[in-house]
Design a protein around this motif. Structure first.
Motif, short mmCIF file in Angstrom:
data_model
loop_
_atom_site.label_atom_id
_atom_site.label_comp_id
_atom_site.label_asym_id
_atom_site.label_seq_id
_atom_site.Cartn_x
_atom_site.Cartn_y
_atom_site.Cartn_z
N ALA A 102 0.84 -1.20 0.00
CA ALA A 102 0.00 0.00 0.00
C ALA A 102 0.87 1.24 0.00
N ALA A 103 0.35 2.31 -0.57
CA ALA A 103 1.10 3.56 -0.61
C ALA A 103 1.11 4.26 0.73
N SER A 104 0.06 4.06 1.53
CA SER A 104 -0.07 4.78 2.79
C SER A 104 0.79 4.14 3.87
N PRO A 108 -0.17 -10.71 0.93
CA PRO A 108 -1.42 -11.04 0.23
C PRO A 108 -1.74 -10.09 -0.90
N GLY A 109 -0.82 -9.15 -1.17
CA GLY A 109 -1.03 -8.24 -2.29
C GLY A 109 -1.41 -6.85 -1.84
N GLY A 110 -1.96 -6.08 -2.79
CA GLY A 110 -2.32 -4.71 -2.50
C GLY A 110 -2.21 -3.84 -3.73
N ALA A 111 -1.65 -2.65 -3.56
CA ALA A 111 -1.62 -1.63 -4.61
C ALA A 111 -0.76 -2.07 -5.79
N PRO A 112 -1.30 -2.06 -7.01
CA PRO A 112 -0.52 -2.50 -8.17
C PRO A 112 0.66 -1.59 -8.48
N THR A 113 0.49 -0.29 -8.30
CA THR A 113 1.60 0.62 -8.61
C THR A 113 2.78 0.39 -7.68
N GLN A 114 2.52 0.25 -6.38
CA GLN A 114 3.60 0.00 -5.44
C GLN A 114 4.25 -1.36 -5.69
N ASP A 165 4.16 -17.76 3.77
CA ASP A 165 2.75 -18.13 3.95
C ASP A 165 1.94 -17.87 2.69
N VAL A 166 2.13 -16.68 2.13
CA VAL A 166 1.34 -16.33 0.95
C VAL A 166 2.15 -15.35 0.09
N ALA A 167 2.12 -15.59 -1.22
CA ALA A 167 2.64 -14.64 -2.21
C ALA A 167 1.57 -14.57 -3.29
N ALA A 168 0.57 -13.74 -3.01
CA ALA A 168 -0.61 -13.70 -3.86
C ALA A 168 -0.83 -12.29 -4.39
N SER A 169 -1.40 -12.21 -5.59
CA SER A 169 -1.69 -10.93 -6.22
C SER A 169 -0.41 -10.10 -6.27
N GLY A 170 -0.39 -8.90 -5.66
CA GLY A 170 0.82 -8.10 -5.67
C GLY A 170 2.00 -8.80 -5.03
N GLY A 171 1.74 -9.70 -4.08
CA GLY A 171 2.83 -10.48 -3.49
C GLY A 171 3.50 -11.37 -4.51
N TYR A 172 2.73 -11.94 -5.42
CA TYR A 172 3.33 -12.73 -6.49
C TYR A 172 4.02 -11.84 -7.51
N TRP A 173 3.49 -10.63 -7.73
CA TRP A 173 4.18 -9.66 -8.59
C TRP A 173 5.60 -9.43 -8.05
N LEU A 174 5.73 -9.25 -6.73
CA LEU A 174 7.04 -9.06 -6.12
C LEU A 174 7.92 -10.30 -6.33
N ALA A 175 7.35 -11.48 -6.13
CA ALA A 175 8.12 -12.71 -6.29
C ALA A 175 8.67 -12.84 -7.70
N CYS A 176 7.92 -12.35 -8.69
CA CYS A 176 8.37 -12.44 -10.08
C CYS A 176 9.55 -11.53 -10.37
N ARG A 202 -6.32 -6.24 7.80
CA ARG A 202 -6.76 -7.53 8.34
C ARG A 202 -7.60 -8.28 7.32
N ALA A 203 -8.50 -7.56 6.62
CA ALA A 203 -9.37 -8.20 5.63
C ALA A 203 -8.57 -8.75 4.46
N THR A 204 -7.50 -8.06 4.06
CA THR A 204 -6.68 -8.53 2.95
C THR A 204 -6.00 -9.85 3.29
N TRP A 205 -5.45 -9.96 4.49
CA TRP A 205 -4.87 -11.23 4.93
C TRP A 205 -5.93 -12.31 5.06
N ALA A 206 -7.11 -11.92 5.56
CA ALA A 206 -8.16 -12.91 5.84
C ALA A 206 -8.68 -13.59 4.58
N ARG A 207 -8.51 -12.97 3.42
CA ARG A 207 -8.96 -13.60 2.18
C ARG A 207 -8.25 -14.92 1.93
N TYR A 208 -7.07 -15.08 2.55
CA TYR A 208 -6.29 -16.32 2.37
C TYR A 208 -6.26 -17.14 3.65
#
Length: 290
Positions: free
Chosen positions: A34-36, A73-79, A104-115, A282-288
């Motif tokens: 996240a940017a914030s 678990p991911g988040g802002a695409p630009t960041q 634990d999880v590399a999903a969405s933006g987390g997988y972008w980072l892994a790539c 918390r909700a972003t982590w809870a999705r997984y």
């Protein structure tokens, strides 16, 4: 010869050899992207939070590789893109490989980072993937009407109030959002394809937003293998010293005040914003299920 080198050269055994050993820097990328600023200390990944840490990770003279320990678990695409681009830029400047490890999880933006890694590994139980785009919000127009609240909104430009949570949803605004999501999804897909290339399974649809275990991700080509960071790095770089590179703590954290009500603003003017941010994290982590 520097004083430190002279002292080290006189030490026996492994201590005397340590100065000549190659180094593998290990950087932990943990949190929602996240940017914030983080409502919980050190719980958010963005370019401002991690750039200096990444630069230190790529700084050693005898650097053999950099390992990214990704737990997000991911988040802002630009960041996500900014951090990944910085990693690739440093890797190319230094000419060293980057190995990414999904925890634990590399999903969405987390997988972008892994790539951003030249190779990706995961634990068999890791959650990997979610190559898609999601938007979320609330519709509060019925709520303020129920309590007789009047909201006065003035705009110049017919699109300025799109998807305002206090106004009824318009179909044309939803169509606009979906078009934006499709564009971002295409960018995500292109990034994964450019980084993973022919390692991706040809007969699988990998871009639906689905999440897989690390074992299944290896079969699909989303990761190169399964295993923990220490096990893989010890095998690949048996003579290297594994060095954990951490970001510098903020002043309040160093003083032991980071978790106090005064520091967090729970009782101040920004208290409600902090509560909302914490709930979103918390909700972003809870999705997984985490």
């Amino acid at each position: 010869m520097r004083l430190a080198d002279r002292l080290t050269s006189r030490l026996p055994g492994k201590f005397g050899d340590r100065a000549d050993r190659p180094v593998v820097s290990m950087v932990r990328l943990h949190g929602v992207i996240a940017a914030s600023a983080a409502p919980v200390p050190r719980a958010v990944i963005n370019i401002g939070a991690v750039e200096k840490t990444l630069e230190r990770a790529f700084a050693p003279e005898r650097l053999a590789a950099v390992a990214l320990l990704v737990n997000s678990p991911g988040g802002a695409p630009t960041q996500s893109a900014l951090v990944a681009d910085r990693i690739r830029g440093l890797a190319e400047d230094k000419g060293v490989p980057v190995l990414a490890f999904c925890e634990d999880v590399a999903a969405s933006g987390g997988y972008w980072l892994a790539c951003a890694g030249d190779e990706i590994y995961a634990h068999p139980t890791s959650l990997v993937g979610s190559i898609g785009v999601i938007s979320q919000g609330f519709g509060l127009d019925g709520l303020i009407e129920r309590f007789g609240v009047q909201r006065r909104l003035y705009t110049a430009g017919e699109s300025k109030s799109r998807l305002d949570p206090f106004l009824p949803e318009k179909p044309e605004d939803v169509d606009w959002l979906r078009g934006l999501q499709d564009e971002l999804h295409a960018m995500f897909r292109d990034w994964v394809t450019s980084r993973r290339g022919d390692r991706l399974a040809e007969d699988a649809d990998l871009f639906t937003g689905e999440v897989w275990t690390g074992s299944r991700a290896a079969q699909l080509g989303l990761v190169d293998g399964v295993g923990s960071a220490r096990a893989v790095l010890t095998e690949r770089f048996p003579d290297a010293e594994l060095v954990q590179v951490e970001g510098r703590k903020p002043l309040l954290a160093r003083l032991g005040l980071a978790g106090s009500p005064a520091a967090s603003g729970v009782f101040g003017a920004d208290g409600m914003l902090g509560v909302v941010q914490a709930a979103e994290v918390r909700a972003t982590w809870a999705r997984y299920g985490l």
